[in-house]
Design a protein around this motif. Structure first.
Motif, PDB file in Angstrom:
ATOM      1  N   ALA A 238       0.875  -1.184   0.000  1.00  0.00           N
ATOM      2  CA  ALA A 238       0.000   0.000   0.000  1.00  0.00           C
ATOM      3  C   ALA A 238       0.911   1.232   0.000  1.00  0.00           C
ATOM      4  O   ALA A 238       2.039   1.179  -0.469  1.00  0.00           O
ATOM      5  CB  ALA A 238      -0.937  -0.027   1.203  1.00  0.00           C
ATOM      6  N   TYR A 239       0.439   2.344   0.537  1.00  0.00           N
ATOM      7  CA  TYR A 239       1.162   3.611   0.417  1.00  0.00           C
ATOM      8  C   TYR A 239       2.470   3.603   1.216  1.00  0.00           C
ATOM      9  O   TYR A 239       3.501   4.098   0.760  1.00  0.00           O
ATOM     10  CB  TYR A 239       0.271   4.768   0.868  1.00  0.00           C
ATOM     11  N   CYS A 240       2.438   3.044   2.410  1.00  0.00           N
ATOM     12  CA  CYS A 240       3.650   3.002   3.231  1.00  0.00           C
ATOM     13  C   CYS A 240       4.692   2.101   2.558  1.00  0.00           C
ATOM     14  O   CYS A 240       5.891   2.407   2.563  1.00  0.00           O
ATOM     15  CB  CYS A 240       3.314   2.486   4.627  1.00  0.00           C
ATOM     16  N   GLY A 241       4.239   1.010   1.959  1.00  0.00           N
ATOM     17  CA  GLY A 241       5.150   0.138   1.222  1.00  0.00           C
ATOM     18  C   GLY A 241       5.815   0.859   0.067  1.00  0.00           C
ATOM     19  O   GLY A 241       7.005   0.647  -0.223  1.00  0.00           O
ATOM     20  N   LEU A 242       5.075   1.729  -0.609  1.00  0.00           N
ATOM     21  CA  LEU A 242       5.658   2.545  -1.688  1.00  0.00           C
ATOM     22  C   LEU A 242       6.725   3.482  -1.145  1.00  0.00           C
ATOM     23  O   LEU A 242       7.759   3.708  -1.781  1.00  0.00           O
ATOM     24  CB  LEU A 242       4.565   3.366  -2.374  1.00  0.00           C
ATOM     25  N   MET A 243       6.469   4.049   0.023  1.00  0.00           N
ATOM     26  CA  MET A 243       7.461   4.928   0.649  1.00  0.00           C
ATOM     27  C   MET A 243       8.782   4.183   0.841  1.00  0.00           C
ATOM     28  O   MET A 243       9.853   4.698   0.517  1.00  0.00           O
ATOM     29  CB  MET A 243       6.961   5.423   2.010  1.00  0.00           C
ATOM     30  N   TYR A 244       8.693   2.957   1.356  1.00  0.00           N
ATOM     31  CA  TYR A 244       9.911   2.193   1.600  1.00  0.00           C
ATOM     32  C   TYR A 244      10.626   1.842   0.297  1.00  0.00           C
ATOM     33  O   TYR A 244      11.856   1.753   0.259  1.00  0.00           O
ATOM     34  CB  TYR A 244       9.601   0.940   2.416  1.00  0.00           C
ATOM     35  N   GLN A 245       9.869   1.644  -0.771  1.00  0.00           N
ATOM     36  CA  GLN A 245      10.498   1.393  -2.068  1.00  0.00           C
ATOM     37  C   GLN A 245      11.235   2.639  -2.577  1.00  0.00           C
ATOM     38  O   GLN A 245      12.259   2.538  -3.251  1.00  0.00           O
ATOM     39  CB  GLN A 245       9.451   0.940  -3.080  1.00  0.00           C
ATOM     40  N   LEU A 246      10.703   3.811  -2.236  1.00  0.00           N
ATOM     41  CA  LEU A 246      11.355   5.071  -2.624  1.00  0.00           C
ATOM     42  C   LEU A 246      12.765   5.188  -2.042  1.00  0.00           C
ATOM     43  O   LEU A 246      13.628   5.871  -2.595  1.00  0.00           O
ATOM     44  CB  LEU A 246      10.538   6.261  -2.106  1.00  0.00           C
ATOM     45  N   PHE A 247      12.983   4.523  -0.893  1.00  0.00           N
ATOM     46  CA  PHE A 247      14.248   4.684  -0.187  1.00  0.00           C
ATOM     47  C   PHE A 247      15.431   4.074  -0.942  1.00  0.00           C
ATOM     48  O   PHE A 247      16.582   4.246  -0.532  1.00  0.00           O
ATOM     49  CB  PHE A 247      14.162   4.085   1.218  1.00  0.00           C
ATOM     50  N   GLU A 248      15.147   3.373  -2.031  1.00  0.00           N
ATOM     51  CA  GLU A 248      16.227   2.841  -2.852  1.00  0.00           C
ATOM     52  C   GLU A 248      16.976   3.962  -3.578  1.00  0.00           C
ATOM     53  O   GLU A 248      18.134   3.820  -3.955  1.00  0.00           O
ATOM     54  CB  GLU A 248      15.649   1.855  -3.878  1.00  0.00           C
ATOM     55  N   PHE A 249      16.291   5.109  -3.758  1.00  0.00           N
ATOM     56  CA  PHE A 249      16.801   6.139  -4.659  1.00  0.00           C
ATOM     57  C   PHE A 249      17.280   7.386  -3.912  1.00  0.00           C
ATOM     58  O   PHE A 249      16.852   7.684  -2.805  1.00  0.00           O
ATOM     59  CB  PHE A 249      15.691   6.548  -5.649  1.00  0.00           C
TER      60      PHE A 249
END
Length: 961
Positions: free
Chosen positions: A494-505
Motif C-alpha cells: 500500500a502507500y507506506c510500502g511505496l514509501m519504503y520502495q522510494l528509499f532505494e533512490f
C-alpha cells in the motif's frame, strides 16, 4: 545525620518536612527539582520509607525521567540500595494508566484498548459525526464551519466536562436546550469509546477516579502501599487530579505539593490556580506547613529584579487590577548581586521596518559570536506567544538564510520541509489519476492553500526527477504510475510500502545514510521521513488498507478512492492542524541551533540568553458563555478567580514565566510600530536601555553553557537488544529514528493464548479459583479475541481459534486445580543501572517463600532442541535477564527458569534451565556491552541472515547500497 549538601534554609525545611500536608512555593530557579529529589532521598534514608511507597506526579514525562535519574544517582552516591524502579513516578496520566492496567478487570476497558492522542480523538469524532448530528439543538452548541471544526469543538467540550467530573445524565434534563445537547454529546461520545474499546487522555483520569471511588478494596490496597505523595507543578493541576491525590492520601494526609502560582499557564487545559492557592485550607488551621523557596540560583540579579517588578506593575494607561488573594505575596531574591556594569535586561528594536529588525537581530547574534562570548548558538532562545505566527516564521526563515540554524519543533514546518514535499510529490506522481484530478479542478472542496501546497509538491518532484542524475527514480515513478492506472488486481503493498520502495533512490537513500551523532538539523530530514511513515501507516490502520485494490465500489476503483482519502482528507486535516517535529527529551537545546519556542514550551527550561518577542500581545478573554453556565450549575465547586480579571492574571503569569527563563541576558525585542509594544509592556519596555546603548557591553558577560539534561534511557531484551543484535541498521531506523513498520506482524494467535492464560492467573491471584472453569475460560477467550481483532484489524480462521482455545484449556487441565504456587503474572519489572534502565515483562512468577521460578509462555509446539539451538539460546538469555531483574528487585532467589510450550499436546511442555549466577552475570555483561554500542550510536552492522533481509522493510534501501 542526613547530609543536606548545599541546601539553603528553606530547602532544608522542605526536605525534612516528611509527615503531614506540605506546600512548597518554589519561585523560578529556586532549586525545586533539587528539593524534590532530596526530599525523596530523605524519606528513604532517614524515615525508612520504601521507594514503592512514594508517589511523585510530574507535569511531563521528561520531568519524570529526570527525577528517576537524579534520585537513583543520589542513592548510589550515598551507597543506598533501594528498589527505586517500584516507585510511582510519572505524569498524572501515566500513573493513572499504571493503576488502570493493574486493575483492568474492574473497569469498562478490555485488554488491547487503543489510546487516542489529540488528533486521533478529533478524527474519531470526525468519522462518527453523523451520530452527533441527530442530537437536537446541536447547531446552537457547535460553531459554524465544516465537520472538522465541529469535531474539534466536540472534543473541547468533552474534555472540559470530563475533567470537572460533570455527570452528563444531569445535563440532559437541564431546561437550557444547549446544555441538554452537551449532555447528549458527552453520552454519545462515551458510547463510541466503550464500543470500540478506546480511551482518550481525559478519560484515563476519569476511569482511574471511578475505579478508586467505586472499588474500596482497590483504594485501600493502594493506600496501604502508597504512604507519601508528592506533586510537582501543582499550580497546573485540574479538579480531577486534585480529587485523585486526596483519594490516594486518605487519612494519612502525607501530601507534599510543589509549585509556583505565578507560573500557572494551563487554564486552557482545565488547570486551576485555586488548587495551589487553596491547598492549606483543605486541612485544619496550622496543619499544613507552607514553605517558600525564594532564593534564585538561575538568573542575574537584574533579571530577577525585572520580573519581580513585572508582577507588581499592574497599573497602566488603560488597565488596572490587583492580585489580592489570587497570588501568594512574594519577592524572589537573587543568590548574589550582579557585579556587571552593563545592564542584563535590554531591548532590541526595529523602527517600523521588519527587514531592519531582522538585520539588527542577525547583527546582534553575529556580534555575540564574534566577541567569543557565545560559544554555541544553543545558548540563545527566542520565546513567543506562538511560533506559528507569520512574523515568527519570517524571522526564522531569515536567520536560516543567513546560516543560523533554527530549532523550532512546534512551528508546524513539517509539511514545508524539502524532504516531505519531495516525498509527497513523488508519491502523488505514482497516482496519475489523482494528479489529473488536481489539474482539472475536480476536488472543489479543497481550499486554495491545499491546492497550492499539493501542486507545489508535484512541481518540486517533477523538477527533481527531470534532472539527468535522477533518471533511475524517474523511470521507476513512471512505471509505478502506469501500473496503478492499469491495475486489475491487488498489489502486495500500500502507500507506506511505496514509501519504503522510494528509499532505494537518491536523495532518500542519502537522507537515511545520515549518521546519528551529527547535529539535530542534519538528522531532522531522516526523522521527518520517519514521521511521514508513521502518518501514512496510521492512515492505513484507521482505514484498514493493506494493499492497493482495483475492485470497484460505488462506481469507482478502491485505489482511486483510497488515494483521494489519503490526500484530500487525512493529510489535508493534518496539514491544517499542524504537526510538530521531533523533540529530544535528552537535548532540549540542540547544539548549533538557536531555539524558537513558545513560552508554554519553555516552562521548566533555562537559557543563558533569552529574547522575548510577541510584545504586540494583549490580554484576551478566553471563556465560553455556555461553559460558564455549566460551571455555575454543575461544577463541583463555585468559580474562584473573577472572570473579568482572569485575562490579566493569565497574561502576567505568561510573561513572568518567559522573563524568568533567562540566566545571563534578557532581551525584549519587537519591531516598534502602532501595535508593538502594546500598552501592557510600554512602561517596563520604555525604561530599558537598548543593545545599541554604550553602557551595554557584551564583553562584560560570561555566558553559561546550556546544561545537559540527565535522563536515562530504558532498554529491554526483546525490544532493543534482540533487534540490535539481529541488525544494528534496523535498530537505527525503527528505534532511533522511529520509522513505522509496514506490517507490525501482530502475533494474534500467541497474544490470544497469552492473554487468556493471564486471565486465569489473575483469577487465581484474587483467590477466585472457583471461577477458573471451562465456561469462564471460553468467555475470557472470546472477550480477548473481540478486543484483539478490533485493535489489530486481523482475524483468525475458525480452526486456528479452536486450536488457540485448546491450548489454553490444556494448560488449565494440567494444573489439576492447584493454583497455590502462583505469585505474580504479567509482571512489568525494571532495574535502574548506572547508565540506563533495564525493563522486561515476565509471564509468570511461581513458587513458595523466598525461592521462585519464572515461566515464559510460548504459544507453539515444543521445538527440536538441535534445530532451534540459536532461538533457544536467545530465549535462555532472556530468562537470565528476567531472573536478574527478579532477584535485584525483590531479593527472592530464582531456582529455575522455564519455557512453557502451550502447543505441546503429549510430552512434557517445558524446557527448564537451571539458574546459575555466573551465566546470569555473563548475559548481563553482554547486555551492558550492547547498550554501550547503542549509546555510542554505532549502527553500521547489518544482518547476515538472508531471511531477515528478505522480510525487512528496508530491503530496497539496502539493495541499493
Amino acid at each position: 545525620m542526613f547530609d543536606f549538601g548545599n541546601a539553603n534554609e528553606g530547602q532544608r525545611k522542605a526536605i525534612s518536612s516528611a509527615e503531614g500536608p506540605v506546600l512548597i512555593t518554589a519561585g523560578p530557579g529556586t532549586g525545586k527539582t533539587y528539593t524534590l529529589v532530596q526530599r525523596a532521598i530523605y524519606l528513604i534514608q532517614e524515615c525508612g520509607v520504601k521507594p514503592e511507597s512514594i508517589f511523585i506526579a510530574t507535569f511531563t514525562e521528561k520531568a519524570a525521567k529526570e527525577l528517576i535519574t537524579r534520585i537513583t544517582n543520589e542513592l548510589a552516591a550515598r551507597g543506598i540500595i533501594a528498589n527505586i524502579n517500584e516507585m510511582y513516578i510519572g505524569t498524572f496520566h501515566s500513573l493513572c494508566l499504571r493503576i488502570l492496567k493493574e486493575h483492568l478487570e474492574f473497569t469498562r476497558l478490555r485488554k488491547n484498548y487503543r489510546l487516542l492522542d489529540g488528533f486521533d480523538q478529533q478524527y474519531m469524532v470526525f468519522q462518527n459525526i453523523y451520530r452527533f448530528r441527530n442530537i437536537p439543538e446541536l447547531e446552537n452548541v457547535l460553531p459554524n464551519g465544516g465537520t472538522w471544526i465541529q469535531s474539534e469543538s466536540i472534543c473541547n467540550y468533552v474534555n472540559s466536562l470530563s475533567e470537572e467530573l460533570v455527570n452528563p445524565d444531569e445535563l440532559v434534563f437541564d431546561s437550557d436546550k444547549s446544555i441538554a445537547a452537551l449532555g447528549r454529546i458527552l453520552i454519545e461520545y462515551r458510547k463510541i469509546l466503550a464500543e470500540d474499546n478506546l480511551m482518550d487522555f481525559s478519560s484515563i483520569q476519569i476511569e482511574a477516579y471511578h475505579l478508586l471511588e467505586n472499588h474500596v478494596e482497590i483504594l485501600e490496597e493502594l493506600r496501604s502501599k502508597i504512604t507519601h505523595i508528592m506533586v510537582d507543578e501543582y499550580q497546573d493541576t485540574n479538579f480531577i487530579q486534585e480529587q485523585i491525590v486526596f483519594l490516594l492520601a486518605g487519612n494519612r494526609k502525607n501530601i507534599c505539593v510543589v509549585g509556583d502560582d505565578d507560573q500557572g499557564l494551563y487554564r486552557f487545559r482545565g488547570a486551576t490556580i485555586r488548587n495551589i492557592l487553596e491547598f492549606p485550607q483543605k486541612f485544619t488551621v496550622g496543619e499544613c506547613k507552607v514553605i517558600p523557596l525564594v532564593v534564585n540560583y538561575r538568573s542575574n540579579s537584574d533579571i530577577v529584579d525585572f520580573y519581580n517588578e513585572w508582577m507588581t506593575c499592574t497599573e497602566g494607561a488603560n488597565f488596572k487590577f490587583r492580585w489580592d488573594k489570587f497570588r501568594y505575596d512574594k519577592t524572589i531574591e537573587p543568590h548574589k548581586k550582579s557585579s556587571l556594569h552593563s545592564p542584563s535586561v535590554v531591548k532590541l528594536a526595529g523602527e517600523e521596518d521588519v527587514d531592519e529588525w531582522h538585520e539588527k537581530i542577525l547583527q546582534f547574534i553575529n556580534d555575540l559570536k564574534d566577541s567569543g562570548k557565545l560559544t554555541d548558538y544553543n545558548q540563545i532562545a527566542f520565546l513567543f506567544n506562538s511560533v506559528k505566527h507569520p512574523k515568527v516564521i519570517a524571522l526564522a526563515q531569515f536567520l536560516e538564510k543567513n546560516r543560523i540554524n533554527v530549532y523550532s519543533p512546534r512551528s508546524d514546518m513539517f509539511f514545508h520541509r524539502y524532504e516531505i514535499q519531495l516525498a509527497l510529490g513523488c508519491l502523488m506522481l505514482m497516482f496519475p489519476r489523482y494528479v489529473h484530478g488536481l489539474e482539472n479542478g475536480d476536488y472543489t472542496f479543497l481550499q486554495p492553500e491545499h491546492l497550492t501546497y499539493y501542486r507545489n509538491c508535484i512541481v518540486m518532484a517533477n523538477e527533481f526527477l527531470t534532472q539527468p542524475e535522477n533518471e533511475k527514480l524517474l523511470k521507476w515513478v513512471r512505471r509505478k504510475g502506469k501500473e496503478h492506472i492499469g491495475l486489475t488486481k491487488a498489489t502486495d503493498y500500500a502507500y507506506c510500502g511505496l514509501m519504503y520502495q522510494l528509499f532505494e533512490f537518491h536523495p532518500f537513500a542519502g537522507i537515511l545514510d545520515t549518521e546519528m551523532n551529527v547535529g539535530m538539523v542534519d538528522v531532522r530530514p531522516a526523522r521527518n521521513i520517519a514521521k511521514l511513515t508513521q502518518i501514512i501507516g496510521k492512515f492505513e490502520y484507521l482505514h484498514r488498507i493493506d494493499v492497493l485494490n482495483a475492485n470497484e465500489y460505488r462506481g469507482k476503483r478502491r485505489i482511486d478512492q483510497d488515494t483521494e482519502k489519503l490526500f484530500n482528507l487525512y493529510l489535508r486535516l493534518l496539514f491544517d492542524g499542524g504537526i510538530t517535529e521531533y523533540e529530544d527529551d535528552s537535548e532540549y537545546a540542540p547544539s548549533g541551533c538557536v531555539s524558537f519556542l513558545t513560552i508554554h514550551q519553555s516552562k521548566g527550561m533555562e537559557f543563558p540568553i533569552v529574547f522575548v518577542d510577541s510584545l504586540w500581545n494583549v490580554p484576551r478573554k478566553n471563556s465560553n458563555d455556555l461553559m460558564l453556565k455549566i460551571e455555575d450549575r454543575y461544577f463541583k465547586r463555585p468559580a474562584f478567580e473573577p472572570y473579568e480579571l482572569t485575562k490579566y492574571f493569565d497574561f502576567w503569569r505568561l510573561y513572568y514565566t518567559a522573563f524568568s527563563r533567562a540566566q545571563d541576558l534578557l532581551i525584549l525585542t519587537c519591531c516598534e510600530d502602532s501595535r508593538a509594544p502594546s500598552n501592557y509592556f510600554k512602561d517596563v519596555y520604555g525604561k530599558l536601555k537598548s543593545v545599541e546603548n554604550p553602557k551595554f557591553d557584551i564583553k562584560e558577560f560570561d555566558f553559561k553553557l546550556v546544561k545537559d539534561v540527565n535522563v536515562k534511557n530504558t532498554y529491554s531484551f526483546t525490544s532493543h537488544i534482540t533487534v540490535y543484535e539481529t541488525c544494528a541498521l534496523q535498530y537505527k531506523f525503527y528505534k532511533e529514528l522511529g520509522f513505522a513498520p509496514v506490517r507490525a506482524n501482530a502475533m494474534l494467535f500467541g497474544t490470544l493464548v497469552h492473554e487468556t492464560i493471564e486471565d486465569i492467573h489473575r483469577a487465581a491471584m484474587r483467590h477466585e479459583e472457583q471461577t477458573i472453569t471451562e465456561e469462564n475460560v471460553n468467555h475470557w477467550f472470546d472477550s480477548n479475541y473481540e478486543s484483539l481483532t478490533k485493535t489489530e484489524h486481523t482475524y483468525l480462521a475458525a480452526p486456528q481459534r479452536e486450536a488457540a482455545l485448546k491450548q489454553v484449556l490444556r494448560y488449565m487441565e494440567r494444573q489439576h486445580g492447584d493454583w497455590s504456587h502462583i505469585q505474580q503474572a504479567e509482571v512489568d519489572v525494571s532495574l535502574v543501572k548506572p547508565d540506563y534502565i533495564i525493563e522486561g515483562k515476565i509471564d509468570l512468577i511461581r513458587g513458595e517463600g523466598d525461592t521462585v521460578e519464572i515461566v515464559d509462555f510460548k504459544a507453539e509446539r515444543k521445538p527440536d532442541i538441535e534445530k532451534m539451538r540459536d532461538r533457544l539460546e536467545r530465549y535462555r538469555r532472556q530468562l537470565h535477564i528476567y531472573a536478574h531483574l527478579v532477584e535485584e528487585r525483590t531479593g527472592q532467589k530464582v531456582s529455575k527458569m522455564h519455557l512453557y510450550y502451550t502447543g505441546e499436546d503429549s510430552g512434557i511442555p517445558t524446557i527448564t534451565y537451571p539458574y546459575t549466577k555466573s551465566a546470569v552475570e555473563g548475559t548481563m555483561a553482554v547486555f551492558d556491552d550492547t547498550v554501550k554500542k547503542i549509546l555510542k550510536k554505532d549502527f553500521h552492522r547489518c544482518a547476515n541472515d538472508s531471511k531477515v533481509c528478505a522480510e525487512c522493510d528496508f530491503r530496497f534501501y539496502c539493495m541499493n547500497k
